[in-house]
Scaffold this active site. Structure first.
Site, PDB file in Angstrom:
ATOM      1  N   SER A   1       0.903  -1.313  -0.184  1.00  0.00           N
ATOM      2  CA  SER A   1      -0.030   0.043   0.028  1.00  0.00           C
ATOM      3  C   SER A   1       0.899   1.208   0.020  1.00  0.00           C
ATOM      4  O   SER A   1       2.154   1.202   0.234  1.00  0.00           O
ATOM      5  CB  SER A   1      -0.905  -0.022   1.268  1.00  0.00           C
ATOM      6  OG  SER A   1      -1.969  -1.089   1.085  1.00  0.00           O
TER       7      SER A   1
ATOM      8  N   CYS B   1      -4.699  -0.273   8.789  1.00  0.00           N
ATOM      9  CA  CYS B   1      -3.711  -0.834   7.535  1.00  0.00           C
ATOM     10  C   CYS B   1      -2.673  -1.574   8.020  1.00  0.00           C
ATOM     11  O   CYS B   1      -1.719  -0.778   8.265  1.00  0.00           O
ATOM     12  CB  CYS B   1      -3.641   0.301   6.688  1.00  0.00           C
ATOM     13  SG  CYS B   1      -2.862  -0.428   4.994  1.00  0.00           S
TER      14      CYS B   1
ATOM     15  N   ASN C   1      -0.502  -3.093   6.210  1.00  0.00           N
ATOM     16  CA  ASN C   1       0.773  -2.654   5.074  1.00  0.00           C
ATOM     17  C   ASN C   1       1.413  -1.338   5.548  1.00  0.00           C
ATOM     18  O   ASN C   1       2.568  -1.460   5.484  1.00  0.00           O
ATOM     19  CB  ASN C   1       0.338  -2.713   3.918  1.00  0.00           C
ATOM     20  CG  ASN C   1       0.173  -4.027   3.260  1.00  0.00           C
ATOM     21  OD1 ASN C   1       1.154  -4.933   3.183  1.00  0.00           O
ATOM     22  ND2 ASN C   1      -1.086  -4.691   2.669  1.00  0.00           N
TER      23      ASN C   1
ATOM     24  N   LYS D   1     -13.830  -7.381   6.180  1.00  0.00           N
ATOM     25  CA  LYS D   1     -13.110  -7.860   4.733  1.00  0.00           C
ATOM     26  C   LYS D   1     -14.066  -9.071   4.448  1.00  0.00           C
ATOM     27  O   LYS D   1     -14.317  -9.824   5.343  1.00  0.00           O
ATOM     28  CB  LYS D   1     -11.742  -7.965   4.957  1.00  0.00           C
ATOM     29  CG  LYS D   1     -10.882  -6.884   5.093  1.00  0.00           C
ATOM     30  CD  LYS D   1     -11.119  -5.730   4.393  1.00  0.00           C
ATOM     31  CE  LYS D   1     -10.394  -4.462   4.621  1.00  0.00           C
ATOM     32  NZ  LYS D   1     -10.712  -3.318   3.853  1.00  0.00           N
TER      33      LYS D   1
ATOM     34  N   SER E   1     -11.229  -5.510  -0.697  1.00  0.00           N
ATOM     35  CA  SER E   1     -10.872  -4.543   0.099  1.00  0.00           C
ATOM     36  C   SER E   1     -11.645  -3.310  -0.578  1.00  0.00           C
ATOM     37  O   SER E   1     -11.432  -3.060  -2.070  1.00  0.00           O
ATOM     38  CB  SER E   1      -9.587  -4.009   0.281  1.00  0.00           C
ATOM     39  OG  SER E   1      -9.280  -3.132   1.080  1.00  0.00           O
TER      40      SER E   1
ATOM     41  N   MET F   1      -4.347  -7.406   1.749  1.00  0.00           N
ATOM     42  CA  MET F   1      -4.228  -6.652   2.829  1.00  0.00           C
ATOM     43  C   MET F   1      -3.364  -7.156   4.185  1.00  0.00           C
ATOM     44  O   MET F   1      -3.258  -8.160   4.570  1.00  0.00           O
ATOM     45  CB  MET F   1      -5.538  -6.127   3.407  1.00  0.00           C
ATOM     46  CG  MET F   1      -6.452  -5.784   2.169  1.00  0.00           C
ATOM     47  SD  MET F   1      -7.074  -7.009   1.259  1.00  0.00           S
ATOM     48  CE  MET F   1      -8.761  -7.344   2.352  1.00  0.00           C
TER      49      MET F   1
END
Length: 390
Positions: A18, A103, A105, A271, A302, A311
């Site tokens: 990401s 998040c 990532n 998710k 996502s 993710m």
């Protein structure tokens, strides 16, 4: 008379698969230093949302769930933590930001940003070696430890660690999600539920709350192999609508919402992912993924689209579910006791580790670990029209 733009210090960073715009809380305009409408308006304008064209031409976003992200960091006042990390998932075509999850990532970039922007006490940072940055994830109220390589007093970003879904190698950053479960790991109390979805049918589902609330399905029950790449699903409006219906009913079953209509304003969580036993396939990069090199296949959606890789928070959920015998994830991986799995995703493979234990009939996840990488792409200022905060 038109006013000049506002100029705000910011850093554009990649973390894992990401990228997003990072801010120090203290650098935001005063009106945006507290949660609320003005903060959301500022960040929406920075990213370039809402954009009916779906391009983010007039902002820093990349018009995908992986690139429509914002991060606000501040020095932590919590004991045994270095930095507070707040994540905002920005909708592409609607005027809202989802603050309901993390998040995983971008977590890999948090430690590096915190060190470079004087948010970590110097005593915590070695000149050479590994800096263990203790992150308080404010969205989900959890502790994460990022292991940041240091060389000559600076964050080392370059290296030879390759992460599928990222084009170029970089330095490896190990990320440990400590006790990543918020409340009951299985909101319904079941390892596998029967999820009734109008227009779809009754599906077997593992509903888990680890890393991020996730609804796991068997690929074959919804007509897939588990080897699909993005276009197979993202190119089908019918498929996307069906997954959104599944997601909404999964959210109700997990107790996250009371009515399916609420799902539209909670796009970031839960998710939806589907799993299958290992099969060979060609990843989106052209890389061949061999069945004998992986334990299972996982595809995850996502923000309404199939993710190009995985993710980070969903990888935490995968690791946790794989470590618990009887879940759909564990079954797809062959069953039994597992402390790590390697799974195939659209861009390649990822290995995650998870340690689970059972006490008084309840499962606990002690820690989930994975390796990512991160680097600064650009630093300086972002600019937005001054009337954004009017």
């Amino acid at each position: 008379m038109y006013q000049p733009q506002i100029k705000i210090p910011a850093t554009y960073m990649r973390g894992g698969t990401s990228k997003g715009v990072f801010f120090r809380l203290q650098d935001l305009p005063e009106a945006a230093q507290v949660a609320g409408e003005k903060r959301d308006k500022l960040l929406l304008r920075v990213i370039g949302s809402p954009d009916p064209y779906g391009k983010h031409t007039d902002g820093m976003g990349g018009a995908t769930s992986s690139t429509s992200k914002t991060v606000i960091l501040s020095a932590s006042d919590k004991p045994d933590h270095d930095v507070d990390y707040l994540f905002g998932q920005v909708s592409i075509d609607k005027p809202f930001i989802d603050w309901s999850g993390n998040c995983g990532n971008l977590t890999a970039a948090v430690g590096a940003f915190a060190i470079a922007n004087d948010l970590v006490h110097p005593d915590r940072i070695p000149d050479d070696g590994i800096a263990e940055i203790r992150i308080w994830q404010a969205n989900i109220q959890k502790t994460i430890i990022a292991h940041i390589p240091m060389t000559n007093g600076e964050v080392q970003e370059t290296g030879d660690f390759e992460l599928d879904g990222v084009t170029f190698p970089a330095a490896e950053v190990q990320v440990d999600f400590v006790e990543p479960v918020d409340g009951a790991i299985f909101p319904t109390g079941n390892l596998v539920d029967k999820l009734e979805v109008p227009g779809v049918g009754v599906l077997n589902a593992t509903l888990i709350n680890a890393g991020i609330p996730t609804v796991f399905l068997n690929a074959d029950e919804i007509g897939y192999q588990g080897t699909e790449l993005q276009e197979a699903i993202n190119g089908s409006p019918e498929a996307l609508a069906r997954f959104e219906t599944i997601r909404a009913h999964g959210a109700i079953k997990m107790g996250l919402i009371q009515d399916v209509a609420e799902a539209a304003n909670r796009q970031h969580t839960p998710k939806v992912a589907f799993v299958a036993s290992p099969k060979s396939y060609t990843a989106s990069s052209g890389k061949q993924v061999n069945a004998e090199d992986i334990d299972l296949l996982v595809r995850a959606l996502s923000m309404g689209k199939l993710h190009h890789a995985m993710m980070g928070t969903a990888a935490v959920a995968i690791a946790a579910a794989a470590a618990i015998p009887g879940t759909l994830v564990n079954q797809a991986a062959g069953g039994g006791d597992r402390e790590s799995v390697t799974f195939g995703h659209p861009s390649g493979t990822l290995t995650v580790g998870g340690k689970a234990s059972q006490a008084n009939g309840h499962w606990n996840v002690d820690k989930v670990s994975m390796s990512r990488s991160a680097r600064v792409l650009m630093e300086g200022w972002v600019r937005i029209p001054s009337d954004t905060l009017a």
